[in-house]
Design an enzyme around this catalytic site. Structure first.
Site, short mmCIF file in Angstrom:
data_model
loop_
_atom_site.label_atom_id
_atom_site.label_comp_id
_atom_site.label_asym_id
_atom_site.label_seq_id
_atom_site.Cartn_x
_atom_site.Cartn_y
_atom_site.Cartn_z
N GLY A 186 147.92 79.44 0.62
CA GLY A 186 148.65 78.18 0.45
C GLY A 186 148.71 77.85 -1.04
O GLY A 186 148.41 76.73 -1.46
N GLY B 115 151.12 71.80 -4.33
CA GLY B 115 150.05 70.85 -4.00
C GLY B 115 148.67 71.33 -4.44
O GLY B 115 148.50 71.88 -5.54
N ASP C 48 154.08 84.74 6.30
CA ASP C 48 153.35 83.85 7.18
C ASP C 48 151.84 84.13 7.12
O ASP C 48 151.38 85.15 7.64
CB ASP C 48 153.87 84.01 8.61
CG ASP C 48 153.20 83.06 9.56
OD1 ASP C 48 152.41 82.20 9.11
OD2 ASP C 48 153.45 83.18 10.78
N ALA C 49 151.10 83.20 6.51
CA ALA C 49 149.64 83.38 6.35
C ALA C 49 148.91 83.38 7.69
O ALA C 49 147.76 83.81 7.76
CB ALA C 49 149.08 82.28 5.46
N TYR D 258 145.75 59.08 10.82
CA TYR D 258 145.18 60.31 10.25
C TYR D 258 143.84 60.67 10.89
O TYR D 258 143.79 61.44 11.84
CB TYR D 258 145.06 60.18 8.72
CG TYR D 258 145.02 61.54 8.05
CD1 TYR D 258 146.07 62.01 7.29
CD2 TYR D 258 143.92 62.38 8.21
CE1 TYR D 258 146.04 63.27 6.71
CE2 TYR D 258 143.87 63.64 7.63
CZ TYR D 258 144.92 64.07 6.88
OH TYR D 258 144.89 65.31 6.31
N1 LIG Z 1 148.33 65.78 -0.08
C1 LIG Z 1 147.26 65.05 0.15
O1 LIG Z 1 147.24 63.83 -0.09
C2 LIG Z 1 146.03 65.71 0.71
C3 LIG Z 1 144.81 65.01 0.64
C4 LIG Z 1 143.65 65.63 1.09
C5 LIG Z 1 143.72 66.90 1.64
N2 LIG Z 1 144.92 67.55 1.71
C6 LIG Z 1 144.93 68.90 2.32
O2 LIG Z 1 145.26 69.88 1.34
C7 LIG Z 1 145.81 71.03 2.01
C8 LIG Z 1 147.10 71.43 1.30
O3 LIG Z 1 148.03 70.38 1.42
P1 LIG Z 1 149.08 69.98 0.29
O4 LIG Z 1 149.25 68.51 0.40
O5 LIG Z 1 148.67 70.57 -1.00
O6 LIG Z 1 150.40 70.68 0.87
P2 LIG Z 1 151.67 71.39 0.26
O7 LIG Z 1 152.76 71.15 1.23
O8 LIG Z 1 151.91 71.02 -1.17
O9 LIG Z 1 151.24 72.95 0.26
C9 LIG Z 1 151.13 73.70 1.42
C10 LIG Z 1 150.99 75.16 1.09
O10 LIG Z 1 150.87 75.89 2.32
C11 LIG Z 1 151.78 76.96 2.29
N3 LIG Z 1 152.15 77.30 3.67
C12 LIG Z 1 152.55 76.48 4.67
N4 LIG Z 1 152.76 77.19 5.79
C13 LIG Z 1 152.47 78.48 5.50
C14 LIG Z 1 152.47 79.68 6.24
N5 LIG Z 1 152.81 79.73 7.53
N6 LIG Z 1 152.12 80.82 5.60
C15 LIG Z 1 151.78 80.82 4.28
N7 LIG Z 1 151.74 79.70 3.55
C16 LIG Z 1 152.08 78.55 4.16
C17 LIG Z 1 152.94 76.50 1.46
O11 LIG Z 1 153.73 77.61 1.03
C18 LIG Z 1 152.18 75.78 0.34
O12 LIG Z 1 151.69 76.73 -0.58
C19 LIG Z 1 146.02 70.62 3.47
O13 LIG Z 1 144.93 71.10 4.24
C20 LIG Z 1 145.98 69.11 3.40
O14 LIG Z 1 145.56 68.51 4.62
C21 LIG Z 1 146.08 67.00 1.22
#
Ligand SMILES: NC(=O)c1ccc[n+]([C@@H]2O[C@H](COP(=O)([O-])OP(=O)(O)OC[C@H]3O[C@@H](n4cnc5c(N)ncnc54)[C@H](O)[C@@H]3O)[C@@H](O)[C@H]2O)c1
Length: 401
Positions: A49, A53, A112-113, A236
């Protein structure tokens, strides 16, 4: 191509390659400015991922904070003749370019991871190029998971449990305050959300890496979670997604027990709410973020995505003084400490009933939210000429599955 933002609901369907590159450059500069203790950090890192983010911020921190070699896995789209690629594609291309300029190993897998194929490809590349890895960052956020054995598609739900959730929210298309209503998830929807966003896939990755013998002695792993407070709990932590995050805690304990055998360990890190493509999709989050950003900025404790990851690595996972990793009673590393401060949460509670469409921009940081949202796609940067023609067909060192 000359590219302007086109926002549809909670996504922007266009992206700007130069803006995305500048976003990555900015995160690299922020990381360098921290002067992290290079001797303490990870050296060979797999980020699942890795393209946007928190995962992208983890990859940047590992590479530019500690000089680590990185392998990134993500699911993104390159440009076609008529349409720009996804932001994560351009972010990863920029990361790859800057890492290589620095003499760091960088390779990516686009696919797809959740598939066994992605795991096998990652293991093959680690064996071929890296030998062993000492950190695995698991940062997937996905609304859907194709089960690796049966091929069945499971979908996650952003829904409460038990009762209909009614709350003030922003209609981000109209910049208007609305009353949002979300029906509760069915048991099937809860179970499916756990299947998509819970810990099972993280465990499958760690099992496969372990069995292939590519985890170094003392290897660590971390996956990301969010807990929040009363304001967001119904949708949430107490909702379907919270159940999935509880399952992530379960998986962390199981993985930790295994990694401890070689003095390593696994943790969930609870991070603060930030503007990402994933958080924009969660009802109420845009309004909550608009409020909490304003209050945290006023109090001088605002952090963006890269600041959180720099702090996670520099002050928690790889703190220079060494010693025991500080966790909460459930073994989680907490980076939501400033967001959850009583005074900050109380100020949000006080502000919540006051907000109307008329005062939205005045009493909250909704302008900041919108700016950060467009920035995710490479827009609204001062250092990019958006009237200039740009080449959208950007290639880099990536294996497309
Ligand atoms: N954004 C927030 O406020 C927040 C806060 C706390 C925790 N988180 C957690 O952080 C983690 C990342 O979230 P984010 O907000 O950075 O999201 P994001 O949408 O910015 O990033 C998601 C990543 O997952 C990858 N991805 C999605 N589906 C995929 C698949 N099938 N195969 C390969 N890669 C795949 C995307 O390409 C991307 O790199 C999550 O677990 C989220 O719950 C987010």
């Amino acid at each position: 191509m000359i590219i302007k933002p086109k926002v549809r609901g909670f996504i922007c369907t266009t992206t700007h390659p130069v803006g995305c590159e500048q976003n990555v450059r900015e995160q690299i500069e922020a990381t360098r400015a921290r002067n992290l203790d290079k001797s303490a950090g990870p050296k060979k890192v797999l980020v699942i991922g890795a393209s946007s983010g928190y995962g992208l911020a983890a990859r940047i921190t590992a590479a530019f904070g500690y000089g680590a070699d990185t392998l990134g896995v993500f699911f993104e789209k390159p440009a076609t003749e008529s349409k720009p690629g996804t932001a994560g594609w351009y972010n990863s291309a920029a990361f790859d370019k800057f890492a290589k300029q620095e003499g760091l190993y960088s390779k990516s897998i686009n696919g797809d991871a959740f598939s066994h194929e992605a795991r096998q490809k990652a293991i093959e590349l680690i064996k071929q190029d890296m030998g062993e890895i000492d950190l695995v960052v698991y940062s997937l956020a996905s609304p859907v998971r194709k089960l690796p054995d049966s091929g069945e598609l499971k979908r996650s739900s952003l829904k409460p449990i038990g009762e209909t959730y009614r709350a003030t929210a922003i209609d981000t298309n109209k910049d208007a305050i609305i009353e949002a209503e979300v029906e509760p998830a069915t048991q099937q929807e809860i179970d499916d959300t756990i299947t998509v966003m819970g810990g099972e896939d993280w465990e499958l990755w760690m099992d496969a890496l372990d069995q292939a013998g590519v985890l170094a002695k003392g290897a660590r792993s971390v996956a990301f979670s969010y807990i929040g407070t009363e304001i967001t709990w119904p949708i949430y932590w107490h909702g379907a997604l919270g159940k999935a995050k509880e399952d992530l805690d379960r998986a962390a304990a199981a993985i930790d027990a295994r990694l401890k055998e070689t003095s390593g360990g696994a943790n969930v890190a609870v991070l603060k709410s930030v503007v990402t493509q994933a958080s924009a999709a969660i009802p109420v989050m845009p309004l909550y973020i608009a409020m909490v950003y304003r209050i945290m900025k006023e109090q001088g404790v605002h952090e963006g995505t890269i600041d959180q990851l720099n702090r996670l690595f520099g002050e928690r996972l790889y703190a220079p003084q060494g010693g025991e990793l500080v966790t909460d009673e459930a073994g989680r590393v907490r980076l939501d400490d400033w967001e959850l401060r009583d005074d900050i949460q109380q100020a949000c509670q006080d502000l919540w009933p006051e907000v109307t469409t008329d005062n939205l921009f005045e009493i909250t940081d909704y302008a900041g939210y919108k700016h950060e949202f467009l920035k995710l796609f490479g827009f609204e940067r001062d250092d990019v000429d958006y009237d200039a023609d740009v080449d959208t067909l950007v290639e880099f060192d990536v294996v497309n599955l």
